[in-house]
Design a protein around this motif. Sequence first.
Motif, short mmCIF file in Angstrom:
data_model
loop_
_atom_site.label_atom_id
_atom_site.label_comp_id
_atom_site.label_asym_id
_atom_site.label_seq_id
_atom_site.Cartn_x
_atom_site.Cartn_y
_atom_site.Cartn_z
N ALA A 144 0.82 -1.21 0.00
CA ALA A 144 0.00 0.00 0.00
C ALA A 144 0.85 1.25 0.00
O ALA A 144 0.42 2.31 -0.49
N ASP A 145 2.06 1.18 0.53
CA ASP A 145 2.94 2.34 0.62
C ASP A 145 3.72 2.60 -0.67
O ASP A 145 4.42 3.61 -0.78
N ALA A 146 3.65 1.69 -1.63
CA ALA A 146 4.38 1.88 -2.88
C ALA A 146 3.84 3.12 -3.60
O ALA A 146 2.66 3.46 -3.49
N PRO A 147 4.71 3.84 -4.35
CA PRO A 147 4.26 5.06 -5.06
C PRO A 147 3.13 4.75 -6.03
O PRO A 147 3.08 3.68 -6.64
N PHE A 148 2.22 5.70 -6.19
CA PHE A 148 1.12 5.55 -7.13
C PHE A 148 1.53 6.13 -8.49
O PHE A 148 2.17 7.18 -8.55
N PRO A 149 1.17 5.45 -9.58
CA PRO A 149 1.55 5.97 -10.91
C PRO A 149 0.90 7.31 -11.21
O PRO A 149 1.50 8.16 -11.87
N ILE A 160 -6.17 -1.16 -4.66
CA ILE A 160 -6.99 -1.94 -3.74
C ILE A 160 -7.31 -3.31 -4.33
O ILE A 160 -7.20 -4.34 -3.65
N LEU A 161 -7.68 -3.34 -5.61
CA LEU A 161 -8.00 -4.62 -6.24
C LEU A 161 -6.75 -5.47 -6.43
O LEU A 161 -6.83 -6.71 -6.40
N GLU A 162 -5.60 -4.84 -6.62
CA GLU A 162 -4.36 -5.61 -6.68
C GLU A 162 -4.06 -6.25 -5.31
O GLU A 162 -3.62 -7.39 -5.23
N TRP A 196 -10.49 -7.48 5.02
CA TRP A 196 -10.60 -6.30 5.89
C TRP A 196 -9.24 -5.65 6.11
O TRP A 196 -9.16 -4.46 6.42
N LEU A 197 -8.17 -6.44 5.93
CA LEU A 197 -6.83 -5.87 6.09
C LEU A 197 -6.54 -4.81 5.03
O LEU A 197 -5.76 -3.88 5.26
N ILE A 198 -7.16 -4.97 3.85
CA ILE A 198 -7.00 -3.94 2.82
C ILE A 198 -7.65 -2.64 3.28
O ILE A 198 -7.09 -1.56 3.12
N ALA A 199 -8.83 -2.77 3.88
CA ALA A 199 -9.53 -1.58 4.37
C ALA A 199 -8.69 -0.84 5.42
O ALA A 199 -8.71 0.39 5.49
N ALA A 201 -5.66 -0.36 5.32
CA ALA A 201 -4.62 0.41 4.64
C ALA A 201 -5.17 1.58 3.84
O ALA A 201 -4.40 2.42 3.36
N VAL A 202 -6.50 1.68 3.68
CA VAL A 202 -7.07 2.72 2.83
C VAL A 202 -6.75 4.14 3.33
O VAL A 202 -6.36 5.00 2.52
N PRO A 203 -6.89 4.45 4.64
CA PRO A 203 -6.52 5.81 5.07
C PRO A 203 -5.07 6.16 4.73
O PRO A 203 -4.76 7.30 4.37
N ARG A 204 -4.21 5.18 4.83
CA ARG A 204 -2.79 5.40 4.51
C ARG A 204 -2.60 5.61 3.01
O ARG A 204 -1.78 6.44 2.59
N MET A 205 -3.37 4.88 2.19
CA MET A 205 -3.25 5.05 0.75
C MET A 205 -3.75 6.42 0.31
O MET A 205 -3.16 7.05 -0.58
N LEU A 206 -4.84 6.91 0.91
CA LEU A 206 -5.32 8.25 0.58
C LEU A 206 -4.25 9.29 0.91
O LEU A 206 -4.07 10.27 0.17
N TYR A 207 -3.54 9.07 2.00
CA TYR A 207 -2.47 9.99 2.38
C TYR A 207 -1.30 9.89 1.40
O TYR A 207 -0.78 10.91 0.92
N ARG A 208 -0.89 8.67 1.07
CA ARG A 208 0.24 8.49 0.15
C ARG A 208 -0.08 9.00 -1.25
O ARG A 208 0.81 9.47 -1.96
#
Length: 319
Positions: A144-149, A160-162, A196-199, A201-208
């Motif tokens: 989840a912390d990997a850079p987003f394209p 998320i689907l990955e 649920w573990l993906i969920a 990480a969602v707040p962290r992904m929105l931040y990243r």
Amino acid sequence: MSYMPRVARDGTSRADDPLLLLGRLDGRLQCSTYTDIFLARSRLEGAAALAGLAGVPIAVRDLQDWIAGRTPPPRASEGLNDPISVAAIFHLALSRDDDLKDPVTRATLSMLRTILDDRTQAEVYGADDLAHFGPTWRELRKAADAPFPTRDLLAVASRILELLALTEPAPRDSFDVVSIDGRALCLPPRGRDRSWLIAAAVPRMLYRAGFTTRVIPSFILLPKFLPPSPVDLVRALMQAIGTTAQAGLRDMDSIERAASRFQTDLAVTKRSRAPLLARLQLCYPGLNANAVSRLLGITPQGARKLLASLPQPSSPVLI
């Protein structure tokens, strides 16, 4: 697909646009003197949402009772066949933010862990759960912390689907059962849901991804069952962002009103700890004297006197 804000007929952006609401909330958290209170309450909301997704529905009040020392972890003594303990969920939700540099986030996390040792509680009530979910949680957190394209919701939805593929349990052989009349049955092994573990990480992904300037723990956003495509998931995320951001703005208003009442009602000296305790009570209502003693570095007797000096709210403080 990039997201275009909703526009009114006159060409201006609509006030109820989900990302504009998120921006308003994030902006208020940048300049408010009550951000620490909001983040503390948001952390409990996020943990309760995660527990529901994991199959152990609880209320925020259940977490407050546990933190204040009135009860054991929610559902720990009900004899329920839960797929995971709330103590383990809470520990993983807190550990998500261990390495964040934001000073307010770290301060609220440190304060909570002064009251409640989530690591010990998780080991006592959910050691097997930590062994089962821990490796997947660490793998998902790293991914989840990997850079987003690109910095848009479609990139978040695709990530998320990955990650969903990472939660699929490895195939295991079925096992045979022989019935009482001699028939052989082949039953697949029963796995435990880990999506649920993906969920978490969602707040962290929105931040990243740049949607927020700090992790806002209540932005869990995901439904129990994910849509099949990133485009469909973007729509679900947009709706959830709007709902959660509106709730966050209302909570900020509630916090500011309650804090204003405390400031008006408290007749204390500048050296008094009562204003600080009043803020803590907004985060974790019903703190007992032992918790107050640890937090403020005073004797239990002094903590009891300080608690008695606070004006009683006309109604319970609910998150």
